[in-house]
Scaffold this motif. Structure first.
Motif, PDB file in Angstrom:
ATOM      1  N   TYR A   1       0.715  -1.136  -0.090  1.00 56.67           N
ATOM      2  CA  TYR A   1       0.076   0.054   0.102  1.00 56.67           C
ATOM      3  C   TYR A   1       0.829   1.227   0.143  1.00 56.67           C
ATOM      4  O   TYR A   1       1.727   1.481   0.958  1.00 56.67           O
ATOM      5  N   ASP A   2       0.851   2.195  -0.862  1.00 51.65           N
ATOM      6  CA  ASP A   2       1.419   3.429  -1.015  1.00 51.65           C
ATOM      7  C   ASP A   2       0.673   4.525  -0.327  1.00 51.65           C
ATOM      8  O   ASP A   2      -0.399   4.523  -0.506  1.00 51.65           O
ATOM      9  N   VAL A   3       1.349   5.064   0.567  1.00 51.33           N
ATOM     10  CA  VAL A   3       0.865   6.267   1.121  1.00 51.33           C
ATOM     11  C   VAL A   3       1.473   7.559   0.633  1.00 51.33           C
ATOM     12  O   VAL A   3       2.439   7.726   0.466  1.00 51.33           O
ATOM     13  N   THR A   4       0.336   8.470   0.487  1.00 50.56           N
ATOM     14  CA  THR A   4       0.819   9.761  -0.425  1.00 50.56           C
ATOM     15  C   THR A   4       0.275  10.830   0.517  1.00 50.56           C
ATOM     16  O   THR A   4      -0.773  10.638   1.363  1.00 50.56           O
ATOM     17  N   ASP A   5       0.398  11.941   0.069  1.00 50.82           N
ATOM     18  CA  ASP A   5       0.041  13.261   0.734  1.00 50.82           C
ATOM     19  C   ASP A   5      -0.945  13.870  -0.076  1.00 50.82           C
ATOM     20  O   ASP A   5      -1.360  13.195  -0.967  1.00 50.82           O
ATOM     21  N   ALA A   6      -1.431  14.708   0.323  1.00 51.43           N
ATOM     22  CA  ALA A   6      -2.464  15.388  -0.632  1.00 51.43           C
ATOM     23  C   ALA A   6      -2.288  15.686  -1.848  1.00 51.43           C
ATOM     24  O   ALA A   6      -3.127  15.509  -2.848  1.00 51.43           O
ATOM     25  N   ALA A   7      -1.097  16.046  -2.143  1.00 51.57           N
ATOM     26  CA  ALA A   7      -0.646  16.266  -3.496  1.00 51.57           C
ATOM     27  C   ALA A   7      -0.711  14.896  -4.431  1.00 51.57           C
ATOM     28  O   ALA A   7      -0.196  14.908  -5.766  1.00 51.57           O
ATOM     29  N   GLY A   8      -0.525  13.860  -3.698  1.00 50.68           N
ATOM     30  CA  GLY A   8      -0.115  12.551  -4.360  1.00 50.68           C
ATOM     31  C   GLY A   8       1.310  12.200  -4.244  1.00 50.68           C
ATOM     32  O   GLY A   8       1.655  11.281  -4.953  1.00 50.68           O
ATOM     33  N   HIS A   9       2.246  12.847  -3.629  1.00 49.63           N
ATOM     34  CA  HIS A   9       3.699  12.564  -3.514  1.00 49.63           C
ATOM     35  C   HIS A   9       3.637  11.531  -2.419  1.00 49.63           C
ATOM     36  O   HIS A   9       3.039  11.487  -1.435  1.00 49.63           O
ATOM     37  N   PRO A  10       4.451  10.681  -2.713  1.00 45.77           N
ATOM     38  CA  PRO A  10       4.689   9.509  -1.740  1.00 45.77           C
ATOM     39  C   PRO A  10       5.463  10.001  -0.398  1.00 45.77           C
ATOM     40  O   PRO A  10       6.322  10.886  -0.270  1.00 45.77           O
ATOM     41  N   ILE A  11       4.701   9.305   0.702  1.00 38.15           N
ATOM     42  CA  ILE A  11       5.483   9.445   1.925  1.00 38.15           C
ATOM     43  C   ILE A  11       6.086   8.349   2.418  1.00 38.15           C
ATOM     44  O   ILE A  11       7.071   8.410   2.996  1.00 38.15           O
ATOM     45  N   GLY A  12       5.591   7.084   2.016  1.00 39.12           N
ATOM     46  CA  GLY A  12       5.889   5.923   2.395  1.00 39.12           C
ATOM     47  C   GLY A  12       5.184   4.742   1.996  1.00 39.12           C
ATOM     48  O   GLY A  12       4.433   4.939   1.225  1.00 39.12           O
ATOM     49  N   LEU A  13       5.242   3.561   2.413  1.00 43.11           N
ATOM     50  CA  LEU A  13       4.550   2.459   2.328  1.00 43.11           C
ATOM     51  C   LEU A  13       4.428   1.561   3.187  1.00 43.11           C
ATOM     52  O   LEU A  13       5.198   1.421   4.255  1.00 43.11           O
ATOM     53  N   PHE A  14       3.363   0.463   3.124  1.00 43.95           N
ATOM     54  CA  PHE A  14       3.467  -0.549   4.141  1.00 43.95           C
ATOM     55  C   PHE A  14       2.916  -1.707   3.326  1.00 43.95           C
ATOM     56  O   PHE A  14       2.284  -1.794   2.448  1.00 43.95           O
ATOM     57  N   ARG A  15       3.282  -2.816   3.995  1.00 44.12           N
ATOM     58  CA  ARG A  15       2.894  -4.328   3.348  1.00 44.12           C
ATOM     59  C   ARG A  15       2.477  -5.304   4.522  1.00 44.12           C
ATOM     60  O   ARG A  15       3.237  -5.391   5.347  1.00 44.12           O
ATOM     61  N   LYS A  16       1.671  -6.069   4.188  1.00 45.62           N
ATOM     62  CA  LYS A  16       1.361  -7.136   5.112  1.00 45.62           C
ATOM     63  C   LYS A  16       2.529  -8.412   4.650  1.00 45.62           C
ATOM     64  O   LYS A  16       2.903  -8.820   3.544  1.00 45.62           O
ATOM     65  N   ASP A  17       3.005  -9.149   5.691  1.00 43.43           N
ATOM     66  CA  ASP A  17       4.181 -10.120   5.564  1.00 43.43           C
ATOM     67  C   ASP A  17       3.372 -11.050   5.694  1.00 43.43           C
ATOM     68  O   ASP A  17       2.758 -11.985   6.618  1.00 43.43           O
ATOM     69  N   PHE A  18       2.762 -11.691   4.369  1.00 41.59           N
ATOM     70  CA  PHE A  18       2.096 -13.063   4.252  1.00 41.59           C
ATOM     71  C   PHE A  18       2.428 -14.330   5.097  1.00 41.59           C
ATOM     72  O   PHE A  18       1.498 -14.693   5.775  1.00 41.59           O
ATOM     73  N   THR A  19       3.595 -14.726   4.700  1.00 39.84           N
ATOM     74  CA  THR A  19       3.997 -15.743   5.504  1.00 39.84           C
ATOM     75  C   THR A  19       3.802 -15.532   7.129  1.00 39.84           C
ATOM     76  O   THR A  19       3.477 -16.643   7.648  1.00 39.84           O
ATOM     77  N   ARG A  20       4.674 -14.690   7.446  1.00 41.00           N
ATOM     78  CA  ARG A  20       4.714 -14.504   9.082  1.00 41.00           C
ATOM     79  C   ARG A  20       3.489 -14.340   9.679  1.00 41.00           C
ATOM     80  O   ARG A  20       3.048 -14.395  10.717  1.00 41.00           O
ATOM     81  N   SER A  21       2.260 -13.659   8.878  1.00 39.52           N
ATOM     82  CA  SER A  21       1.024 -13.380   9.128  1.00 39.52           C
ATOM     83  C   SER A  21       0.204 -14.751   9.580  1.00 39.52           C
ATOM     84  O   SER A  21      -0.866 -14.515  10.081  1.00 39.52           O
ATOM     85  N   LEU A  22       0.677 -15.892   8.994  1.00 42.82           N
ATOM     86  CA  LEU A  22      -0.076 -17.171   8.997  1.00 42.82           C
ATOM     87  C   LEU A  22      -0.172 -17.379  10.609  1.00 42.82           C
ATOM     88  O   LEU A  22      -1.371 -18.188  10.975  1.00 42.82           O
ATOM     89  N   LEU A  23       0.758 -17.086  11.322  1.00 44.98           N
ATOM     90  CA  LEU A  23       0.567 -17.190  12.840  1.00 44.98           C
ATOM     91  C   LEU A  23       0.299 -16.202  13.647  1.00 44.98           C
ATOM     92  O   LEU A  23      -0.577 -16.172  14.348  1.00 44.98           O
TER      93      LEU A  23
END
Length: 192
Positions: free
Chosen positions: A81-103
């Motif tokens: 998931y891309d996180v952007t400011d009001a103008a659409g400029h990137p701030i950062g991102l996050f993602r789910k770690d599918f394998t580790r999230s099984l537990l």
């Protein structure tokens, strides 16, 4: 609240508004007395979108966007998931770690120039119970995020019939907008 003031916050409160069809959230600053104060952002999850998307506004009239996040892919178990400011400029991102999230659900939050914060459910018993079946809505769960083994921030679901979260920020350089996006994402995306 401007970006400089926002960066000084050490604690926030996120509360989901009860609405039948759409997810809405209030993000408020928490004062030294521990009481939720001014509205920092109002979030609404986009309805029937092919890609998950949440837009944050300056108030609940939804006239002035301030930030947002959006999935890169339509369907992906470990979506980014891309996180952007009001103008659409990137701030950062996050993602789910599918394998580790099984537990135990695990997320990675990436802020350019700072590094990656990794967050996982604090309580293994609650994590396992959440996988067995639906937990009662009042049962809390917690996520702790660290950067290089040091506490970065935590998101704690409070004992409540509605979704209420306390967000404590420990890392001074962590962009509070990313923290706000991640805190809301933990509610909107956690069951996916």
């Amino acid at each position: 609240m401007d970006q400089q003031q926002l960066q000084t916050l050490r604690q926030m409160h996120v509360r989901q508004r009860i609405r039948p069809v759409v997810n809405q959230y209030e993000v408020r600053a928490v004062g030294p007395d521990g009481v939720p104060g001014p509205l920092l952002a109002f979030a609404q999850q986009k309805r029937l979108a092919f890609r998950e998307q949440v837009t944050f506004y300056a108030d609940d009239q939804r006239q002035q966007p301030v930030l947002g996040f959006k999935a890169r892919q339509v369907i992906d178990l470990g979506a980014t998931y891309d996180v952007t400011d009001a103008a659409g400029h990137p701030i950062g991102l996050f993602r789910k770690d599918f394998t580790r999230s099984l537990l135990r659900s695990t997320w990675h939050l990436d802020q350019p120039g700072l590094g990656v914060a990794t967050g996982a459910e604090r309580n293994m018993v609650v994590a396992v119970l959440r996988r067995i079946g639906d937990l009662p809505p009042w049962l809390p769960y917690h996520f702790d995020f660290t950067i290089d083994g040091q506490p970065a921030f935590s998101v704690v679901r409070k004992w409540s019939l509605r979704d209420n979260y306390q967000v404590d920020i420990h890392h001074p350089q962590l962009d509070r907008r990313l923290v706000i996006a991640m805190a809301v994402a933990l509610d909107t995306l956690q069951s996916r």
